[in-house]
Design a protein around this motif. Sequence first.
Motif, short mmCIF file in Angstrom:
data_model
loop_
_atom_site.label_atom_id
_atom_site.label_comp_id
_atom_site.label_asym_id
_atom_site.label_seq_id
_atom_site.Cartn_x
_atom_site.Cartn_y
_atom_site.Cartn_z
N THR A 1 154.04 99.94 108.19
CA THR A 1 153.73 98.52 108.16
C THR A 1 152.47 98.17 108.96
OG1 THR A 1 155.34 98.23 109.89
CG2 THR A 1 155.94 97.46 107.68
N SER A 2 152.26 98.90 110.03
CA SER A 2 151.06 98.61 110.80
C SER A 2 149.83 98.92 109.98
CB SER A 2 151.06 99.37 112.12
OG SER A 2 150.76 100.74 111.90
N SER A 3 149.91 99.92 109.15
CA SER A 3 148.80 100.26 108.27
C SER A 3 148.59 99.17 107.22
CB SER A 3 149.06 101.63 107.67
OG SER A 3 148.82 101.70 106.32
N VAL A 4 149.66 98.60 106.72
CA VAL A 4 149.55 97.49 105.76
C VAL A 4 148.92 96.28 106.45
CG1 VAL A 4 150.89 95.85 104.38
CG2 VAL A 4 151.47 98.27 104.32
N MET A 5 149.33 96.05 107.67
CA MET A 5 148.79 94.92 108.42
C MET A 5 147.30 95.14 108.71
SD MET A 5 151.77 93.71 111.00
CE MET A 5 150.78 92.44 111.71
N GLU A 6 146.95 96.37 109.02
CA GLU A 6 145.54 96.69 109.25
C GLU A 6 144.71 96.42 107.99
OE1 GLU A 6 145.04 100.68 110.69
OE2 GLU A 6 146.29 100.31 112.45
N ILE A 7 145.28 96.85 106.88
CA ILE A 7 144.60 96.63 105.60
C ILE A 7 144.46 95.14 105.33
CG2 ILE A 7 144.78 96.92 103.09
CD1 ILE A 7 146.02 99.67 103.66
N GLU A 8 145.54 94.39 105.58
CA GLU A 8 145.50 92.94 105.36
C GLU A 8 144.44 92.28 106.26
OE1 GLU A 8 149.50 91.58 106.00
OE2 GLU A 8 150.05 91.92 103.91
N VAL A 9 144.36 92.74 107.50
CA VAL A 9 143.38 92.18 108.43
C VAL A 9 141.98 92.52 107.95
CG1 VAL A 9 142.45 92.42 110.77
CG2 VAL A 9 144.91 92.14 110.43
N LYS A 10 141.78 93.78 107.54
CA LYS A 10 140.47 94.18 107.03
C LYS A 10 140.08 93.38 105.79
CE LYS A 10 140.27 98.94 108.74
NZ LYS A 10 140.25 100.36 108.41
N LEU A 11 141.06 93.24 104.88
CA LEU A 11 140.79 92.47 103.66
C LEU A 11 140.50 91.01 103.98
CD1 LEU A 11 143.38 93.88 101.09
CD2 LEU A 11 140.89 94.09 101.00
N SER A 12 141.24 90.45 104.90
CA SER A 12 141.03 89.07 105.29
C SER A 12 139.62 88.91 105.89
CB SER A 12 142.10 88.66 106.30
OG SER A 12 141.84 87.38 106.77
N HIS A 13 139.26 89.87 106.75
CA HIS A 13 137.93 89.85 107.35
C HIS A 13 136.85 90.01 106.27
CE1 HIS A 13 134.91 90.32 110.42
NE2 HIS A 13 134.50 91.47 109.86
N GLU A 14 137.05 90.90 105.32
CA GLU A 14 136.09 91.13 104.22
C GLU A 14 135.94 89.86 103.37
OE1 GLU A 14 133.38 93.17 101.89
OE2 GLU A 14 134.30 93.88 103.76
N ILE A 15 137.08 89.22 103.07
CA ILE A 15 137.04 87.97 102.29
C ILE A 15 136.27 86.90 103.06
CG2 ILE A 15 138.48 86.05 101.46
CD1 ILE A 15 140.59 88.19 100.69
N GLU A 16 136.50 86.82 104.35
CA GLU A 16 135.81 85.85 105.19
C GLU A 16 134.30 86.12 105.18
OE1 GLU A 16 135.97 84.82 109.86
OE2 GLU A 16 137.93 85.07 108.88
N GLN A 17 133.92 87.38 105.33
CA GLN A 17 132.51 87.76 105.31
C GLN A 17 131.86 87.42 103.96
OE1 GLN A 17 130.59 88.70 107.71
NE2 GLN A 17 132.21 88.82 109.24
N ARG A 18 132.56 87.73 102.90
CA ARG A 18 132.02 87.45 101.55
C ARG A 18 131.91 85.94 101.30
NH1 ARG A 18 133.47 91.98 97.17
NH2 ARG A 18 133.11 93.78 98.51
#
Length: 109
Positions: A1-18
């Motif tokens: 789950t921590s890996s899923v959360m990391e992915i979600e955080v990365k994706l959220s950050h990527e979406i924010e950057q885009r």
Amino acid sequence: TSSVMEIEVKLSHEIEQRTILQEQMNNQLHDFSATRTAEIDTLQKERETLQNDRETLQNEIGKLECVNSELCSKVSLLESERDKKHEEVNRLLTECADLRETLSQLKTH
């Protein structure tokens, strides 16, 4: 789950950057469009000014052509009068020469 959360955080950050990048690109496009619109307006005003100037110059040329035509007519008339005066002067000179000749003949007789 921590890996899923990391992915979600990365994706959220990527979406924010885009999203930020997309917003910057939209702003740049808007600025570019506004600049081009202003340039087009300026060019249209310049074209209108040049067209008005051309029309004014064409009117002035028309007036000058009329004046030139009138002056040419006057010059032609003056040249004709000058030629008549020259003819009259030549006739009078001939007449004077004839009178001198007659006077000279009368003095010798």
